[in-house]
Design a protein around this motif. Structure first.
Motif, PDB file in Angstrom:
ATOM      1  N   ARG A  64       0.830  -1.208   0.000  1.00  0.00           N
ATOM      2  CA  ARG A  64       0.000   0.000   0.000  1.00  0.00           C
ATOM      3  C   ARG A  64       0.862   1.255   0.000  1.00  0.00           C
ATOM      4  NH1 ARG A  64      -3.558  -3.323   3.349  1.00  0.00           N
ATOM      5  NH2 ARG A  64      -5.610  -3.431   2.352  1.00  0.00           N
ATOM      6  N   MET A  65       1.939   1.230   0.773  1.00  0.00           N
ATOM      7  CA  MET A  65       2.840   2.381   0.789  1.00  0.00           C
ATOM      8  C   MET A  65       3.493   2.588  -0.569  1.00  0.00           C
ATOM      9  SD  MET A  65       4.660   2.057   4.542  1.00  0.00           S
ATOM     10  CE  MET A  65       5.634   3.563   4.333  1.00  0.00           C
ATOM     11  N   ALA A  66       3.916   1.498  -1.215  1.00  0.00           N
ATOM     12  CA  ALA A  66       4.533   1.596  -2.534  1.00  0.00           C
ATOM     13  C   ALA A  66       3.575   2.211  -3.541  1.00  0.00           C
ATOM     14  CB  ALA A  66       4.980   0.213  -3.001  1.00  0.00           C
ATOM     15  N   GLU A  67       2.322   1.801  -3.478  1.00  0.00           N
ATOM     16  CA  GLU A  67       1.315   2.348  -4.395  1.00  0.00           C
ATOM     17  C   GLU A  67       1.101   3.838  -4.141  1.00  0.00           C
ATOM     18  OE1 GLU A  67      -3.339   1.528  -5.721  1.00  0.00           O
ATOM     19  OE2 GLU A  67      -2.443   0.396  -4.080  1.00  0.00           O
ATOM     20  N   ALA A  68       1.030   4.232  -2.863  1.00  0.00           N
ATOM     21  CA  ALA A  68       0.800   5.639  -2.533  1.00  0.00           C
ATOM     22  C   ALA A  68       2.003   6.512  -2.870  1.00  0.00           C
ATOM     23  CB  ALA A  68       0.468   5.767  -1.050  1.00  0.00           C
ATOM     24  N   CYS A  69       3.206   5.929  -2.844  1.00  0.00           N
ATOM     25  CA  CYS A  69       4.434   6.695  -3.080  1.00  0.00           C
ATOM     26  C   CYS A  69       4.852   6.725  -4.549  1.00  0.00           C
ATOM     27  CB  CYS A  69       5.582   6.114  -2.262  1.00  0.00           C
ATOM     28  SG  CYS A  69       5.439   6.362  -0.477  1.00  0.00           S
ATOM     29  N   ALA A  70       4.182   5.977  -5.403  1.00  0.00           N
ATOM     30  CA  ALA A  70       4.581   5.894  -6.809  1.00  0.00           C
ATOM     31  C   ALA A  70       4.579   7.281  -7.448  1.00  0.00           C
ATOM     32  CB  ALA A  70       3.638   4.969  -7.561  1.00  0.00           C
ATOM     33  N   GLY A  71       5.721   7.656  -8.020  1.00  0.00           N
ATOM     34  CA  GLY A  71       5.840   8.954  -8.679  1.00  0.00           C
ATOM     35  C   GLY A  71       6.006  10.124  -7.740  1.00  0.00           C
ATOM     36  N   ARG A  72       6.152   9.866  -6.460  1.00  0.00           N
ATOM     37  CA  ARG A  72       6.230  10.928  -5.461  1.00  0.00           C
ATOM     38  C   ARG A  72       7.650  11.049  -4.912  1.00  0.00           C
ATOM     39  NH1 ARG A  72       1.961  12.432  -6.973  1.00  0.00           N
ATOM     40  NH2 ARG A  72       3.323  14.245  -7.092  1.00  0.00           N
ATOM     41  N   SER A  73       7.920  12.205  -4.308  1.00  0.00           N
ATOM     42  CA  SER A  73       9.183  12.452  -3.616  1.00  0.00           C
ATOM     43  C   SER A  73       8.912  12.728  -2.146  1.00  0.00           C
ATOM     44  CB  SER A  73       9.912  13.653  -4.234  1.00  0.00           C
ATOM     45  OG  SER A  73      10.266  13.396  -5.575  1.00  0.00           O
ATOM     46  N   VAL A  74       9.954  12.576  -1.337  1.00  0.00           N
ATOM     47  CA  VAL A  74       9.845  12.878   0.089  1.00  0.00           C
ATOM     48  C   VAL A  74      10.014  14.380   0.284  1.00  0.00           C
ATOM     49  CG1 VAL A  74      10.853  12.509   2.378  1.00  0.00           C
ATOM     50  CG2 VAL A  74      10.745  10.607   0.730  1.00  0.00           C
ATOM     51  N   ALA A  75       9.020  15.013   0.880  1.00  0.00           N
ATOM     52  CA  ALA A  75       9.137  16.434   1.213  1.00  0.00           C
ATOM     53  C   ALA A  75       9.884  16.611   2.524  1.00  0.00           C
ATOM     54  CB  ALA A  75       7.758  17.078   1.294  1.00  0.00           C
ATOM     55  N   ARG A  76       9.483  15.823   3.535  1.00  0.00           N
ATOM     56  CA  ARG A  76      10.189  15.920   4.813  1.00  0.00           C
ATOM     57  C   ARG A  76       9.869  14.697   5.664  1.00  0.00           C
ATOM     58  NH1 ARG A  76       5.577  19.258   6.206  1.00  0.00           N
ATOM     59  NH2 ARG A  76       4.762  18.624   8.255  1.00  0.00           N
ATOM     60  N   VAL A  77      10.749  14.461   6.625  1.00  0.00           N
ATOM     61  CA  VAL A  77      10.545  13.434   7.639  1.00  0.00           C
ATOM     62  C   VAL A  77      10.605  14.122   8.988  1.00  0.00           C
ATOM     63  CG1 VAL A  77      11.413  11.305   8.676  1.00  0.00           C
ATOM     64  CG2 VAL A  77      11.607  11.651   6.206  1.00  0.00           C
ATOM     65  N   ASP A  78       9.523  14.053   9.753  1.00  0.00           N
ATOM     66  CA  ASP A  78       9.473  14.638  11.092  1.00  0.00           C
ATOM     67  C   ASP A  78       9.614  13.523  12.118  1.00  0.00           C
ATOM     68  OD1 ASP A  78       8.907  17.150   9.979  1.00  0.00           O
ATOM     69  OD2 ASP A  78       6.748  16.746   9.975  1.00  0.00           O
ATOM     70  N   GLN A  90      17.120  14.113   7.223  1.00  0.00           N
ATOM     71  CA  GLN A  90      17.079  15.118   6.155  1.00  0.00           C
ATOM     72  C   GLN A  90      17.692  14.609   4.847  1.00  0.00           C
ATOM     73  OE1 GLN A  90      18.148  15.658   9.263  1.00  0.00           O
ATOM     74  NE2 GLN A  90      16.524  17.003  10.060  1.00  0.00           N
ATOM     75  N   ALA A  91      18.461  13.517   4.924  1.00  0.00           N
ATOM     76  CA  ALA A  91      19.039  12.942   3.704  1.00  0.00           C
ATOM     77  C   ALA A  91      17.971  12.407   2.766  1.00  0.00           C
ATOM     78  CB  ALA A  91      20.020  11.827   4.075  1.00  0.00           C
ATOM     79  N   LEU A  92      16.773  12.153   3.300  1.00  0.00           N
ATOM     80  CA  LEU A  92      15.666  11.677   2.475  1.00  0.00           C
ATOM     81  C   LEU A  92      14.916  12.807   1.788  1.00  0.00           C
ATOM     82  CD1 LEU A  92      14.429   9.180   5.170  1.00  0.00           C
ATOM     83  CD2 LEU A  92      15.095   8.453   2.879  1.00  0.00           C
ATOM     84  N   HIS A  93      15.075  14.034   2.267  1.00  0.00           N
ATOM     85  CA  HIS A  93      14.300  15.149   1.750  1.00  0.00           C
ATOM     86  C   HIS A  93      14.600  15.416   0.273  1.00  0.00           C
ATOM     87  CE1 HIS A  93      13.636  17.023   6.022  1.00  0.00           C
ATOM     88  NE2 HIS A  93      13.248  15.767   5.924  1.00  0.00           N
ATOM     89  N   ASP A  94      13.542  15.709  -0.459  1.00  0.00           N
ATOM     90  CA  ASP A  94      13.627  16.067  -1.880  1.00  0.00           C
ATOM     91  C   ASP A  94      14.149  14.933  -2.765  1.00  0.00           C
ATOM     92  OD1 ASP A  94      12.731  18.707  -1.307  1.00  0.00           O
ATOM     93  OD2 ASP A  94      14.767  19.243  -0.698  1.00  0.00           O
ATOM     94  N   ARG A  95      14.040  13.710  -2.297  1.00  0.00           N
ATOM     95  CA  ARG A  95      14.433  12.558  -3.098  1.00  0.00           C
ATOM     96  C   ARG A  95      13.189  11.775  -3.506  1.00  0.00           C
ATOM     97  NH1 ARG A  95      19.909  10.990  -2.880  1.00  0.00           N
ATOM     98  NH2 ARG A  95      21.159  12.129  -1.340  1.00  0.00           N
ATOM     99  N   ALA A  96      13.189  11.292  -4.746  1.00  0.00           N
ATOM    100  CA  ALA A  96      12.084  10.462  -5.215  1.00  0.00           C
ATOM    101  C   ALA A  96      12.068   9.136  -4.463  1.00  0.00           C
ATOM    102  CB  ALA A  96      12.224  10.213  -6.712  1.00  0.00           C
ATOM    103  N   VAL A  97      10.866   8.619  -4.220  1.00  0.00           N
ATOM    104  CA  VAL A  97      10.730   7.316  -3.588  1.00  0.00           C
ATOM    105  C   VAL A  97      10.924   6.244  -4.653  1.00  0.00           C
ATOM    106  CG1 VAL A  97       9.218   5.764  -2.291  1.00  0.00           C
ATOM    107  CG2 VAL A  97       9.161   8.231  -1.839  1.00  0.00           C
ATOM    108  N   ALA A  98      11.936   5.419  -4.480  1.00  0.00           N
ATOM    109  CA  ALA A  98      12.241   4.378  -5.463  1.00  0.00           C
ATOM    110  C   ALA A  98      11.420   3.116  -5.227  1.00  0.00           C
ATOM    111  CB  ALA A  98      13.732   4.051  -5.426  1.00  0.00           C
ATOM    112  N   GLY A  99      10.940   2.910  -4.004  1.00  0.00           N
ATOM    113  CA  GLY A  99      10.137   1.721  -3.721  1.00  0.00           C
ATOM    114  C   GLY A  99       9.959   1.524  -2.237  1.00  0.00           C
TER     115      GLY A  99
END
Length: 284
Positions: free
Chosen positions: A13-27, A42-51
């Motif tokens: 479900r997470m993979a489906e929701a993240c498809a084509g999306r990038s990480v804006a932030r992790v709190d 913060q290393a995840l910020h502004d990176r596309a979700v690969a899976g």
């Protein structure tokens, strides 16, 4: 505790929701949840979700370029899909431990109920650097009958412990181990190394059937209903005092300090009642 079927369904479900999306932030909203410091969240910020995948009972969100956000939900953790979030993190956190916001404003809240906090998050370049993943045995849904027989023959453990030891077999926890042993008609106190070939084959068939059925059920249930719906499909776990659906005997329980197991005497122990308090002998 979420086990292989629930974690796999969450990953899908997470993979489906993240498809084509990038990480804006992790709190990170709980000081206890983050177990690593380099790289930072913060290393995840502004990176596309690969899976989004799974290692045993660990969730693994991979960002483009390599950083991984690995989650272990422990006993009381869960992941909730959110369509949107307030602009600022909440001032009163409650059960909220971590928030992942995607570039379209949607994302996930990771929560943990109760006072015992065991939920863990890791930001790593390689999931193998997470100690719990590094020690995992073969995945319970992928293990072959021959491999299971080899593992059992060298194990100095009772079957309940054998099935739930993540270094031996990855993904099975307290609930599904009870169900697998009931389906295979094996005592939780039987020694793994003492299994005859026919019993090992029955154990492997039950392992595949119970986890496969539970996964299909989990895929069909909304994520927020997975915990409640999990018990609905269980024959013995959590059903002490109820009637076994196979033979009609009363389901029994062995209680430990912080856990318990359930079994059917007629189906699994030849009618004998297992001794409580971790004793290996059977009451006559």
């Amino acid at each position: 505790m979420p086990e292989l079927p629930e974690v796999q369904a969450l990953a899908e479900r997470m993979a489906e929701a993240c498809a084509g999306r990038s990480v804006a932030r992790v709190d990170v909203l709980s000081v206890q949840v983050l177990k690593t410091f380099d790289p930072p969240p913060q290393a995840l910020h502004d990176r596309a979700v690969a899976g989004v995948g799974r290692h045993g009972k660990f969730l693994d969100l991979t960002a483009d370029g390599g950083p991984h956000l690995v989650l272990h939900l422990a006993r009381a953790g869960w992941v909730h899909r959110r369509a949107s979030f307030p602009a600022k993190p909440p001032s009163r956190r409650g059960p909220l431990a971590l928030r992942l916001v995607l570039d379209d404003g949607s994302g996930f809240d990771v929560t943990e109920q109760g006072t015992t906090k065991r939920l863990a998050a890791y930001v790593v370049a390689d999931p193998a650097r997470v100690p719990g993943i590094a020690r995992l045995g073969p995945d319970a849904l992928a293990v072959t009958g021959e491999e299971l027989a080899r593992l059992a023959s060298g194990a100095r453990q009772r079957l309940k412990t054998f099935l739930t030891d993540q270094a031996v077999l990855a993904g099975v926890g307290n609930a599904y181990s009870d169900e697998i042993l009931h389906r295979a008609r094996l005592s939780p106190y039987a020694l793994a190394a003492s299994l005859r070939p026919g019993q090992t084959a029955a154990l492997h068939a039950a392992l595949r059937a119970v986890l496969g059925e539970a996964l299909e059920h989990a895929r069909a249930v909304p994520a927020d209903g997975l915990k409640a719906e999990k018990k609905a499909g269980l024959a013995v776990h959590g059903r002490a005092g109820e009637t076994c659906p196979v033979c009609g005997d009363t389901v029994r329980s062995v209680d430990f300090v912080d856990s318990s197991l359930q079994y059917c005497p007629t189906c699994q122990t030849g009618g004998r009642i297992l001794a409580d308090r971790r004793l290996s002998r059977l009451l006559k």
